[in-house]
Design a protein around this motif. Structure first.
Motif, PDB file in Angstrom:
ATOM      1  N   UNK A 251       0.876  -1.175   0.000  1.00 32.33           N
ATOM      2  CA  UNK A 251       0.000   0.000   0.000  1.00 32.33           C
ATOM      3  C   UNK A 251       0.912   1.222   0.000  1.00 32.33           C
ATOM      4  N   UNK A 252       0.795   2.056  -1.029  1.00 32.26           N
ATOM      5  CA  UNK A 252       1.684   3.203  -1.177  1.00 32.26           C
ATOM      6  C   UNK A 252       0.894   4.484  -1.379  1.00 32.26           C
ATOM      7  N   UNK A 253       1.492   5.601  -1.023  1.00 28.72           N
ATOM      8  CA  UNK A 253       0.906   6.902  -1.310  1.00 28.72           C
ATOM      9  C   UNK A 253       1.865   7.678  -2.214  1.00 28.72           C
ATOM     10  N   UNK A 254       1.312   8.621  -2.982  1.00 32.77           N
ATOM     11  CA  UNK A 254       2.154   9.421  -3.873  1.00 32.77           C
ATOM     12  C   UNK A 254       1.762  10.882  -3.801  1.00 32.77           C
ATOM     13  N   UNK A 255       2.699  11.738  -4.169  1.00 30.88           N
ATOM     14  CA  UNK A 255       2.608  13.181  -3.907  1.00 30.88           C
ATOM     15  C   UNK A 255       1.919  13.947  -5.032  1.00 30.88           C
ATOM     16  N   UNK A 256       0.670  13.628  -5.314  1.00 27.86           N
ATOM     17  CA  UNK A 256      -0.061  14.303  -6.399  1.00 27.86           C
ATOM     18  C   UNK A 256      -0.368  15.759  -6.078  1.00 27.86           C
ATOM     19  N   UNK A 257      -0.318  16.132  -4.797  1.00 23.74           N
ATOM     20  CA  UNK A 257      -0.677  17.512  -4.442  1.00 23.74           C
ATOM     21  C   UNK A 257       0.279  18.534  -5.049  1.00 23.74           C
ATOM     22  N   UNK A 258       1.461  18.104  -5.470  1.00 24.64           N
ATOM     23  CA  UNK A 258       2.378  19.041  -6.115  1.00 24.64           C
ATOM     24  C   UNK A 258       1.941  19.357  -7.544  1.00 24.64           C
ATOM     25  N   UNK A 259       0.941  18.614  -8.036  1.00 23.36           N
ATOM     26  CA  UNK A 259       0.451  18.816  -9.390  1.00 23.36           C
ATOM     27  C   UNK A 259      -1.006  19.267  -9.445  1.00 23.36           C
ATOM     28  N   UNK A 260      -1.832  18.764  -8.527  1.00 18.20           N
ATOM     29  CA  UNK A 260      -3.272  18.930  -8.687  1.00 18.20           C
ATOM     30  C   UNK A 260      -3.981  18.936  -7.340  1.00 18.20           C
ATOM     31  N   UNK A 261      -5.214  19.418  -7.341  1.00 12.82           N
ATOM     32  CA  UNK A 261      -6.068  19.330  -6.154  1.00 12.82           C
ATOM     33  C   UNK A 261      -6.978  18.111  -6.214  1.00 12.82           C
TER      34      UNK A 261
END
Length: 445
Positions: A251-261
């Motif tokens: 189970x992994x998380x990724x840093x999409x907040x640097x690109x989008x809301x």
């Protein structure tokens, strides 16, 4: 993610043959309403009880949005209808420009001077074609992918970061697509009048291949993936995975907040690489019931083999697209090909013409492709409600689509333009489920 990957490959193919950009809990994404507070939202009328009414509960959820929010959401999504038309016309204009100016013919001649081998010269031409189309399409891409997304509060990237991601996408396309295009032209030259059938079969294999490797090898090029720390969320996800026979402890998380809301999650992989991914927006701005609802939907895609099914459907649609090109190319080439220096169907210099014909077909077929996707998304919705048992979480998550997807379209509007069920449909179905399972609503803290 399995559904999205099939769509991404279809978009990648269309990038080569027609200038096109791609969509939802998954990485095509659900935009977070900035003014909808973090955490679970449960209107009084949506709480189970003896007087519970599905229509009243649905309307109460829709009323979580202010008139201004609804107006903004409608404007963004309805503007997308026109963008589809402008993208078609822009792509057709790019194809005409490449043919009428002789650029396509000169790129072919240059590739032939480098190598007389048809396979290698086609690869070289295809690389030049992709670069040329990317340069021509850049102004529209900047507007649709950067300016417009910022205007509606959906993007968090600087222009440099956005451009860097686009450059990565082009680099990936330059590795894959010249080989794909060379294979297509090998079929055009050798398979005779049935080339379009073999091309459709090859498309199916390619879709499956990309859907298997992209989550593991391509997605990490755009975001950092890290193991989700131990805690309530991780244990809830793993518990759902075990209950739904999804073979993974990853189970992994990724840093999409640097690109989008937008919120994003997926279940993907194969042969020991299966994993569950969710982005930091989902973790930070939603509640555990919402996360469980979203993951139930994504697990539904995995368990119901939607990736394979969409690969079949997408390849069938692509096959019909190739047939359309086959049926119209010769007439078009006879009428204008000599003027543009196109020698025949197997000449790579005719790729802009194939691009134009292919884009016309897929523009006409938009309601068909949207309906195919919408059907599997509705199935995943139903699976997710049963798997997670979180109707309130599902309804709240659906409302978070409101800044980028019109919440309550008309019947024909949804049929033609929506590749996912509308927010209204999702909220109503969750309330119907709650009416049949009122004990689920009472679990909400």
């Amino acid at each position: 993610m399995t559904v999205q990957l099939s769509r991404c490959l279809l978009a990648l193919l269309l990038l080569s043959f027609a200038l096109q950009p791609t969509p939802a809990w998954s990485a095509d994404g659900a935009a977070l309403t900035r003014d909808l507070p973090p955490g679970l939202q449960v209107p009084v009328a949506a709480q189970p009880g003896p007087d519970f009414d599905v229509e009243r509960a649905t309307e109460a959820y829709l009323n979580l949005l202010s008139p201004e929010q609804r107006e903004k959401s409608d404007a963004y999504f309805e503007g997308g209808y026109w963008l589809q038309l402008w993208q078609l016309l822009y792509g057709l204009g790019a194809s005409v420009l490449l043919l009428a100016t002789g650029w396509s013919r000169r790129m072919r001649d240059r590739a032939r001077r480098i190598s007389a081998r048809p396979w290698l010269s086609t690869v070289l031409y295809a690389a030049m074609f992709l670069l040329a189309t990317q340069i021509i399409s850049l102004p529209l891409a900047i507007y649709t992918g950067y300016v417009r997304e910022h205007a509606y509060g959906l993007s968090t990237q600087t222009f440099g970061a956005w451009f860097g991601d686009q450059a990565k996408g082009v680099a990936i396309a330059l590795v894959i697509m010249p080989l794909v295009i060379a294979g297509l032209y090998a079929l055009l030259r050798r398979a005779g009048e049935r080339w379009w059938m073999y091309a459709g079969m090859a498309g199916f294999v390619l879709i499956l291949f990309v859907s298997m490797i992209a989550p593991v090898f391509v997605a990490p090029l755009f975001n950092d993936y890290k193991p989700l720390p131990a805690g309530e969320v991780r244990e809830a996800i793993l518990s759902m995975a075990r209950a739904n026979r999804i073979p993974t402890e990853h189970v992994e998380w990724f840093d999409a907040s640097r690109q989008t809301t937008r919120v994003s999650a997926n279940v993907s992989g194969f042969a020991g690489t299966t994993r569950v991914n969710l982005n930091d927006n989902l973790l930070k701005k939603t509640s555990l019931p919402e996360i469980r609802a979203v993951m139930g939907h994504e697990m539904g895609h995995f368990v119901l083999n939607h990736g394979l099914r969409l690969a079949v459907y997408s390849s069938l649609l692509i096959t019909f697209g190739f047939w359309f090109v086959h049926a119209t190319f010769d007439w078009t080439q006879r009428r204008w090909g000599q003027r543009f220096g196109v020698e025949g169907r197997g000449d790579p210099a005719g790729l802009p013409l194939i691009s134009a014909l292919f884009s016309i077909f897929f523009f006409i077929a938009t309601p068909v492709s949207n309906s195919i996707i919408r059907q599997v998304e509705a199935e995943a919705d139903a699976y997710g409600l049963n798997a997670a048992g979180e109707p309130q979480g599902f309804a709240t998550a659906a409302m978070r689509l409101s800044t980028y997807r019109k919440i309550h379209p008309g019947k024909w509007e949804e049929l033609i333009f929506y590749d996912h069920p509308s927010g209204y449909d999702r909220v109503r179905r969750s309330m119907e489920w709650l009416k049949e399972h009122p004990e689920a609503g009472r679990r909400v803290p």
